[in-house]
Design an enzyme around this catalytic site. Structure first.
Site, PDB file in Angstrom:
ATOM      1  N   GLU A 197       9.364  -4.090  10.519  1.00 22.36           N
ATOM      2  CA  GLU A 197       9.846  -2.799   9.990  1.00 22.36           C
ATOM      3  C   GLU A 197      10.414  -1.907  11.098  1.00 22.36           C
ATOM      4  O   GLU A 197       9.775  -1.707  12.148  1.00 22.36           O
ATOM      5  CB  GLU A 197       8.685  -2.078   9.281  1.00 22.36           C
ATOM      6  CG  GLU A 197       9.098  -0.721   8.717  1.00 22.36           C
ATOM      7  CD  GLU A 197       8.134  -0.138   7.703  1.00 22.36           C
ATOM      8  OE1 GLU A 197       7.177  -0.828   7.305  1.00 22.36           O
ATOM      9  OE2 GLU A 197       8.351   1.019   7.294  1.00 22.36           O
ATOM     10  N   GLU A 211      -1.232  -5.303   8.690  1.00 25.56           N
ATOM     11  CA  GLU A 211      -0.442  -4.747   9.786  1.00 25.56           C
ATOM     12  C   GLU A 211      -1.072  -5.083  11.134  1.00 25.56           C
ATOM     13  O   GLU A 211      -2.296  -4.985  11.287  1.00 25.56           O
ATOM     14  CB  GLU A 211      -0.334  -3.223   9.625  1.00 25.56           C
ATOM     15  CG  GLU A 211       0.442  -2.817   8.372  1.00 25.56           C
ATOM     16  CD  GLU A 211       0.592  -1.307   8.218  1.00 25.56           C
ATOM     17  OE1 GLU A 211       0.183  -0.554   9.128  1.00 25.56           O
ATOM     18  OE2 GLU A 211       1.127  -0.891   7.173  1.00 25.56           O
ATOM     19  N   ASP A 217      -1.084  -6.125  -0.209  1.00 24.43           N
ATOM     20  CA  ASP A 217      -1.360  -5.467   1.070  1.00 24.43           C
ATOM     21  C   ASP A 217      -2.856  -5.228   1.238  1.00 24.43           C
ATOM     22  O   ASP A 217      -3.544  -4.821   0.291  1.00 24.43           O
ATOM     23  CB  ASP A 217      -0.670  -4.097   1.094  1.00 24.43           C
ATOM     24  CG  ASP A 217       0.456  -4.020   2.101  1.00 24.43           C
ATOM     25  OD1 ASP A 217       0.476  -4.845   3.044  1.00 24.43           O
ATOM     26  OD2 ASP A 217       1.318  -3.139   1.944  1.00 24.43           O
ATOM     27  N   LYS A 269      -1.138  -9.351   2.977  1.00 26.10           N
ATOM     28  CA  LYS A 269      -0.370  -8.868   4.138  1.00 26.10           C
ATOM     29  C   LYS A 269      -1.222  -7.858   4.888  1.00 26.10           C
ATOM     30  O   LYS A 269      -1.927  -7.057   4.265  1.00 26.10           O
ATOM     31  CB  LYS A 269       0.942  -8.225   3.692  1.00 26.10           C
ATOM     32  CG  LYS A 269       1.730  -7.594   4.845  1.00 26.10           C
ATOM     33  CD  LYS A 269       3.147  -7.201   4.450  1.00 26.10           C
ATOM     34  CE  LYS A 269       3.289  -5.839   3.817  1.00 26.10           C
ATOM     35  NZ  LYS A 269       2.800  -4.720   4.644  1.00 26.10           N
ATOM     36  N   ASP A 297       0.844  -1.199   0.000  1.00 27.18           N
ATOM     37  CA  ASP A 297       0.000   0.000   0.000  1.00 27.18           C
ATOM     38  C   ASP A 297       0.878   1.248   0.000  1.00 27.18           C
ATOM     39  O   ASP A 297       0.377   2.375  -0.063  1.00 27.18           O
ATOM     40  CB  ASP A 297      -0.995  -0.007   1.171  1.00 27.18           C
ATOM     41  CG  ASP A 297      -0.311  -0.034   2.528  1.00 27.18           C
ATOM     42  OD1 ASP A 297       0.915  -0.190   2.594  1.00 27.18           O
ATOM     43  OD2 ASP A 297      -1.040   0.102   3.538  1.00 27.18           O
ATOM     44  N   SER A 298       2.225   1.053   0.017  1.00 21.59           N
ATOM     45  CA  SER A 298       3.156   2.158  -0.232  1.00 21.59           C
ATOM     46  C   SER A 298       2.898   2.767  -1.602  1.00 21.59           C
ATOM     47  O   SER A 298       3.421   3.835  -1.911  1.00 21.59           O
ATOM     48  CB  SER A 298       4.602   1.659  -0.135  1.00 21.59           C
ATOM     49  OG  SER A 298       4.783   0.497  -0.908  1.00 21.59           O
TER      50      SER A 298
HETATM   51  O1  KIV Z   1       3.577  -1.103   1.646  1.00 15.59           O
HETATM   52  C1  KIV Z   1       4.747  -1.495   1.651  1.00 15.59           C
HETATM   53  O2  KIV Z   1       5.516  -1.285   0.700  1.00 15.59           O
HETATM   54  C2  KIV Z   1       5.222  -2.236   2.796  1.00 15.59           C
HETATM   55  C3  KIV Z   1       6.689  -2.438   2.917  1.00 15.59           C
HETATM   56  C4  KIV Z   1       7.294  -1.195   3.456  1.00 15.59           C
HETATM   57  C5  KIV Z   1       7.021  -3.622   3.732  1.00 15.59           C
HETATM   58  O3  KIV Z   1       4.459  -2.604   3.632  1.00 15.59           O
END
Ligand code: KIV
Length: 264
Positions: A182, A115, A83, A113, A44-45
């Protein structure tokens, strides 16, 4: 050969390091895949590096499904992990399963993924029970930026380190196949890696994690808005691109492009 969640377990057991990079589009996914990277994270970056949103908080399920589908079309062998965006899994286990299912069914991802540690363990277990592999993400969790009060290294005190270890154990017990850690001291990354059966993927968590992940635009030197200490630039692609754009501009303006060989 296609990488699966079982490959991750095998790599940890054999002491082979796991490589993971983010990608958000077809072309980049193909390049990453062809380079032999084990896993692609549709992070989600993308809120920061693709959409210029300034954080991951506003990213939507629609954004994630759209970009995941593009990456999946470019990935032949790498495991594609998508994500789950902020507020797509926190409300209830049912909401978490439903949205994880969308990333698998509509996006075509191999895994999701999310959090969170102890507080998200039940939701992870529910997603895993629906036959969807889950990678957890602990330590600095960018979706929680408002609660964390900024991008700060986590697990610096003994108590905070113990809490992180409890988080790591909780996500493993809930059935996560891997955990991203992280921005924590290298010693904490090492301790969690030693304690867990599942692989740890570090980003600013030291060299002892079972694998490493970086954001594509960071490692290529394409994104300057914010550069955490853990980033290593493996190329200066941003400078290369700017130079190519300048050259194009000049060639268009002085008539050197298009040349006869570019004309029908
Ligand atoms: O969203 C992302 O790119 C991430 C990485 C920083 C692990 O969660």
């Amino acid at each position: 050969m296609a990488v699966t969640v079982s490959t991750f377990q095998k790599m940890k057991a054999e002491g082979r390091k796991i490589s993971m990079l983010t990608a958000y589009d077809y072309t980049t996914a193909r390049l990453v895949d062809e380079a032999g990277i084990d896993a692609i994270l549709v992070g989600d970056s993308l809120g920061n590096v693709m959409l210029g949103l300034g954080s991951t908080v506003p990213v939507t399920m629609q954004d994630m499904v759209h970009h995941t589908a593009a990456v999946v079309r470019g990935a032949q062998n790498a495991l594609v992990v998508a994500d789950m965006p902020f507020m797509s899994y926190e409300v209830s286990a049912a909401q978490a399963v439903e949205n994880a299912g969308r990333l698998i069914k509509e996006g075509g991802a191999n895994a999701v993924k999310l959090e969170g540690g102890v507080p998200m363990a039940d939701h992870i277990a529910a997603i895993v029970a629906a036959k969807i592999p889950v990678c957890a993400h602990i330590g600095l969790t960018p979706q929680g930026i408002n609660a964390l009060g900024g991008f700060k290294v986590q697990g610096k005190t003994d108590d905070a380190a113990e809490q992180l270890i409890a988080d790591a154990r909780a996500v493993q017990d809930a059935g996560a196949f891997a955990v991203v850690i992280e921005a924590v001291p290298a010693a904490v990354g090492a301790r969690i890696t030693e304690e867990l059966r599942i692989p740890t993927i570090g980003i600013g968590a030291g060299p002892d994690c079972d694998g490493q992940v970086l954001v594509n635009q960071d490692m290529l030197g394409m994104f300057d808005d914010f550069t955490p200490k853990f980033v290593r630039r493996f190329a200066e692609a941003g400078a290369l691109m700017r130079q190519a754009y300048r050259e194009f501009d000049e060639c268009v303006k002085d008539g050197a492009f298009p040349a006869p060989e570019h004309c029908y």
